[in-house]
Design a protein around this motif. Structure first.
Motif, PDB file in Angstrom:
ATOM      1  N   ASN A 177       0.875  -1.436   0.567  1.00  0.00           N
ATOM      2  CA  ASN A 177       0.051  -0.183   0.241  1.00  0.00           C
ATOM      3  C   ASN A 177       1.305   1.159  -0.294  1.00  0.00           C
ATOM      4  O   ASN A 177       1.707   0.999   0.552  1.00  0.00           O
ATOM      5  CB  ASN A 177      -0.701  -0.054   1.298  1.00  0.00           C
ATOM      6  N   VAL A 178       0.262   2.552  -0.602  1.00  0.00           N
ATOM      7  CA  VAL A 178       1.274   3.486  -0.163  1.00  0.00           C
ATOM      8  C   VAL A 178       0.301   4.562  -0.281  1.00  0.00           C
ATOM      9  O   VAL A 178      -1.055   4.312  -0.627  1.00  0.00           O
ATOM     10  CB  VAL A 178       1.555   3.811  -1.736  1.00  0.00           C
ATOM     11  N   ASN A 179       0.536   5.803   0.474  1.00  0.00           N
ATOM     12  CA  ASN A 179       0.342   6.440   1.003  1.00  0.00           C
ATOM     13  C   ASN A 179       0.726   8.097   0.639  1.00  0.00           C
ATOM     14  O   ASN A 179       1.811   7.525   0.987  1.00  0.00           O
ATOM     15  CB  ASN A 179      -0.279   6.290   2.656  1.00  0.00           C
ATOM     16  N   ALA A 180       0.384   9.178   0.763  1.00  0.00           N
ATOM     17  CA  ALA A 180       1.177  10.847   0.978  1.00  0.00           C
ATOM     18  C   ALA A 180       0.648  11.478   1.355  1.00  0.00           C
ATOM     19  O   ALA A 180      -1.184  11.651   1.146  1.00  0.00           O
ATOM     20  CB  ALA A 180       1.572  10.985  -1.139  1.00  0.00           C
ATOM     21  N   ASN A 181       1.495  12.530   2.521  1.00  0.00           N
ATOM     22  CA  ASN A 181       0.337  13.338   3.315  1.00  0.00           C
ATOM     23  C   ASN A 181       1.088  14.631   3.052  1.00  0.00           C
ATOM     24  O   ASN A 181       2.629  14.276   3.141  1.00  0.00           O
ATOM     25  CB  ASN A 181       0.556  13.480   4.434  1.00  0.00           C
ATOM     26  N   PRO A 182       0.745  15.588   2.293  1.00  0.00           N
ATOM     27  CA  PRO A 182       1.317  16.966   2.029  1.00  0.00           C
ATOM     28  C   PRO A 182       1.880  17.163   3.535  1.00  0.00           C
ATOM     29  O   PRO A 182       1.306  17.437   4.590  1.00  0.00           O
ATOM     30  CB  PRO A 182       0.214  18.263   2.211  1.00  0.00           C
ATOM     31  N   LEU A 183       3.244  17.894   3.833  1.00  0.00           N
ATOM     32  CA  LEU A 183       3.576  18.304   4.544  1.00  0.00           C
ATOM     33  C   LEU A 183       3.977  20.480   4.140  1.00  0.00           C
ATOM     34  O   LEU A 183       3.914  21.067   5.715  1.00  0.00           O
ATOM     35  CB  LEU A 183       5.435  17.718   5.155  1.00  0.00           C
ATOM     36  N   SER A 184       3.922  20.687   3.686  1.00  0.00           N
ATOM     37  CA  SER A 184       3.302  21.743   2.864  1.00  0.00           C
ATOM     38  C   SER A 184       3.222  22.015   1.559  1.00  0.00           C
ATOM     39  O   SER A 184       2.898  20.800   0.976  1.00  0.00           O
ATOM     40  CB  SER A 184       5.566  22.829   3.249  1.00  0.00           C
ATOM     41  N   ASP A 185       3.869  23.065   1.165  1.00  0.00           N
ATOM     42  CA  ASP A 185       2.950  23.294  -0.778  1.00  0.00           C
ATOM     43  C   ASP A 185       4.033  22.440  -1.234  1.00  0.00           C
ATOM     44  O   ASP A 185       3.837  21.473  -2.370  1.00  0.00           O
ATOM     45  CB  ASP A 185       3.270  24.344  -0.960  1.00  0.00           C
ATOM     46  N   LYS A 186       5.907  21.777  -0.900  1.00  0.00           N
ATOM     47  CA  LYS A 186       6.145  21.390  -2.312  1.00  0.00           C
ATOM     48  C   LYS A 186       6.914  20.146  -1.422  1.00  0.00           C
ATOM     49  O   LYS A 186       8.210  19.942  -1.707  1.00  0.00           O
ATOM     50  CB  LYS A 186       7.453  22.539  -2.655  1.00  0.00           C
ATOM     51  N   GLN A 187       6.434  19.733   0.153  1.00  0.00           N
ATOM     52  CA  GLN A 187       6.727  18.876   0.168  1.00  0.00           C
ATOM     53  C   GLN A 187       5.982  17.554   1.251  1.00  0.00           C
ATOM     54  O   GLN A 187       5.073  18.129   1.557  1.00  0.00           O
ATOM     55  CB  GLN A 187       7.845  18.990   1.914  1.00  0.00           C
ATOM     56  N   PHE A 188       6.427  16.412   1.033  1.00  0.00           N
ATOM     57  CA  PHE A 188       4.957  15.433   1.336  1.00  0.00           C
ATOM     58  C   PHE A 188       6.033  13.742   1.301  1.00  0.00           C
ATOM     59  O   PHE A 188       7.300  13.969   1.204  1.00  0.00           O
ATOM     60  CB  PHE A 188       4.855  15.003  -0.421  1.00  0.00           C
ATOM     61  N   ASP A 189       5.072  14.005   1.934  1.00  0.00           N
ATOM     62  CA  ASP A 189       5.571  12.280   3.261  1.00  0.00           C
ATOM     63  C   ASP A 189       4.882  11.137   2.901  1.00  0.00           C
ATOM     64  O   ASP A 189       3.668  10.907   2.797  1.00  0.00           O
ATOM     65  CB  ASP A 189       5.200  12.628   4.887  1.00  0.00           C
ATOM     66  N   VAL A 190       5.481  10.528   2.458  1.00  0.00           N
ATOM     67  CA  VAL A 190       5.406   9.324   1.486  1.00  0.00           C
ATOM     68  C   VAL A 190       4.978   7.892   2.300  1.00  0.00           C
ATOM     69  O   VAL A 190       6.675   7.844   2.311  1.00  0.00           O
ATOM     70  CB  VAL A 190       5.410   9.435  -0.459  1.00  0.00           C
ATOM     71  N   ASN A 191       4.668   7.064   2.367  1.00  0.00           N
ATOM     72  CA  ASN A 191       5.014   6.403   3.661  1.00  0.00           C
ATOM     73  C   ASN A 191       4.412   4.782   2.550  1.00  0.00           C
ATOM     74  O   ASN A 191       3.408   4.887   1.424  1.00  0.00           O
ATOM     75  CB  ASN A 191       3.858   5.920   4.537  1.00  0.00           C
ATOM     76  N   LEU A 192       4.916   3.624   1.971  1.00  0.00           N
ATOM     77  CA  LEU A 192       5.588   2.739   1.427  1.00  0.00           C
ATOM     78  C   LEU A 192       5.087   1.186   2.585  1.00  0.00           C
ATOM     79  O   LEU A 192       6.079   1.289   3.697  1.00  0.00           O
ATOM     80  CB  LEU A 192       6.657   2.421   0.254  1.00  0.00           C
ATOM     81  N   THR A 193       4.029   0.720   2.153  1.00  0.00           N
ATOM     82  CA  THR A 193       3.468  -0.659   3.432  1.00  0.00           C
ATOM     83  C   THR A 193       3.759  -1.802   3.073  1.00  0.00           C
ATOM     84  O   THR A 193       2.402  -2.311   1.632  1.00  0.00           O
ATOM     85  CB  THR A 193       2.078  -0.501   4.402  1.00  0.00           C
ATOM     86  N   LEU A 194       4.058  -2.205   3.802  1.00  0.00           N
ATOM     87  CA  LEU A 194       4.498  -4.124   3.017  1.00  0.00           C
ATOM     88  C   LEU A 194       4.053  -5.412   4.099  1.00  0.00           C
ATOM     89  O   LEU A 194       5.075  -4.859   5.176  1.00  0.00           O
ATOM     90  CB  LEU A 194       6.104  -4.030   2.423  1.00  0.00           C
ATOM     91  N   ASN A 195       3.614  -5.817   4.010  1.00  0.00           N
ATOM     92  CA  ASN A 195       2.829  -7.050   4.370  1.00  0.00           C
ATOM     93  C   ASN A 195       3.200  -8.002   4.194  1.00  0.00           C
ATOM     94  O   ASN A 195       3.470  -8.273   2.758  1.00  0.00           O
ATOM     95  CB  ASN A 195       1.894  -6.712   4.931  1.00  0.00           C
ATOM     96  N   ALA A 196       3.827  -8.814   4.706  1.00  0.00           N
ATOM     97  CA  ALA A 196       4.277 -10.387   4.194  1.00  0.00           C
ATOM     98  C   ALA A 196       3.973 -11.126   4.936  1.00  0.00           C
ATOM     99  O   ALA A 196       4.767 -11.248   6.471  1.00  0.00           O
ATOM    100  CB  ALA A 196       5.535 -10.566   3.782  1.00  0.00           C
ATOM    101  N   LYS A 197       3.097 -12.553   4.835  1.00  0.00           N
ATOM    102  CA  LYS A 197       2.629 -13.399   5.349  1.00  0.00           C
ATOM    103  C   LYS A 197       2.769 -14.881   5.456  1.00  0.00           C
ATOM    104  O   LYS A 197       2.747 -15.498   3.994  1.00  0.00           O
ATOM    105  CB  LYS A 197       1.015 -13.560   6.343  1.00  0.00           C
ATOM    106  N   ALA A 198       3.943 -15.895   6.087  1.00  0.00           N
ATOM    107  CA  ALA A 198       4.747 -17.161   5.683  1.00  0.00           C
ATOM    108  C   ALA A 198       3.369 -17.813   6.897  1.00  0.00           C
ATOM    109  O   ALA A 198       4.031 -17.504   7.611  1.00  0.00           O
ATOM    110  CB  ALA A 198       5.891 -16.858   5.606  1.00  0.00           C
ATOM    111  N   SER A 199       3.334 -19.274   5.566  1.00  0.00           N
ATOM    112  CA  SER A 199       2.290 -19.879   6.286  1.00  0.00           C
ATOM    113  C   SER A 199       2.450 -21.259   5.674  1.00  0.00           C
ATOM    114  O   SER A 199       2.985 -21.836   4.274  1.00  0.00           O
ATOM    115  CB  SER A 199       0.667 -19.916   6.483  1.00  0.00           C
TER     116      SER A 199
END
Length: 166
Positions: free
Chosen positions: A58-80
């Motif tokens: 999953n990818v999420n992005a949030n503005p911190l200011s007009d020109k700066q952005f916080d982008v989060n990459l979420t990775l989940n892995a489940k082995a069974s």
């Protein structure tokens, strides 16, 4: 005489010159990292066939200011293996990006395709080390097509908006 569409991309600076578009990584960080091996040490024994591995991205992005952005990459892995969970690893890996000089219509693809593409190799390495440190072979995630993910998300959002309108 050029048309308006022939104008160079970017904002004009005080000298009448056009500033080049820029994308800079200001910071990268681990926001959340979790590794669980609920059946250890029994889950570490050798097996005659490979476990099933489910991976979510999953990818999420949030503005911190007009020109700066916080982008989060979420990775989940489940082995069974059968009903037994061998390991479950979750990583939220973030980056702060300075983005300037791009047309507004390019911002979403930059935030949801280019930024996670830059973060992915580092997040992949963290996942590999976490699984190796947990006693398993390192989980080397295959490259991810963030452009396809973005197009799929746009299609899902359009379908959802059509359902709400009806």
């Amino acid at each position: 005489m050029g048309s308006k569409d022939d104008a160079p991309v970017g904002a004009a600076n005080g000298n009448g010159e056009t500033a080049q578009p820029s994308l800079n990584v200001l910071a990268q960080y681990v926001k959340d990292l979790s590794f669980e091996s609920p059946g250890a040490p029994n889950s570490l024994r050798g097996r005659d066939k490979a476990p099933g591995i489910a991976i979510n991205v999953n990818v999420n992005a949030n503005p911190l200011s007009d020109k700066q952005f916080d982008v989060n990459l979420t990775l989940n892995a489940k082995a069974s293996f059968d009903q037994e969970v061998l390991f479950n690893v979750e990583l939220v890996y973030g980056g702060v990006f300075a983005i300037a000089g791009f047309p507004q219509e390019h911002m979403l693809p930059i935030l949801f395709i280019e930024c996670p593409r830059l973060l992915f190799p580092f997040a992949r390495q963290i996942i590999a080390e976490a699984t190796r440190n947990g006693g398993f072979p390192p989980l080397m995630l295959d490259p991810i097509d963030f452009a396809q993910m973005f197009q799929q998300k746009l299609a899902e959002d359009q379908a959802a908006s059509k359902v709400k309108v009806s």
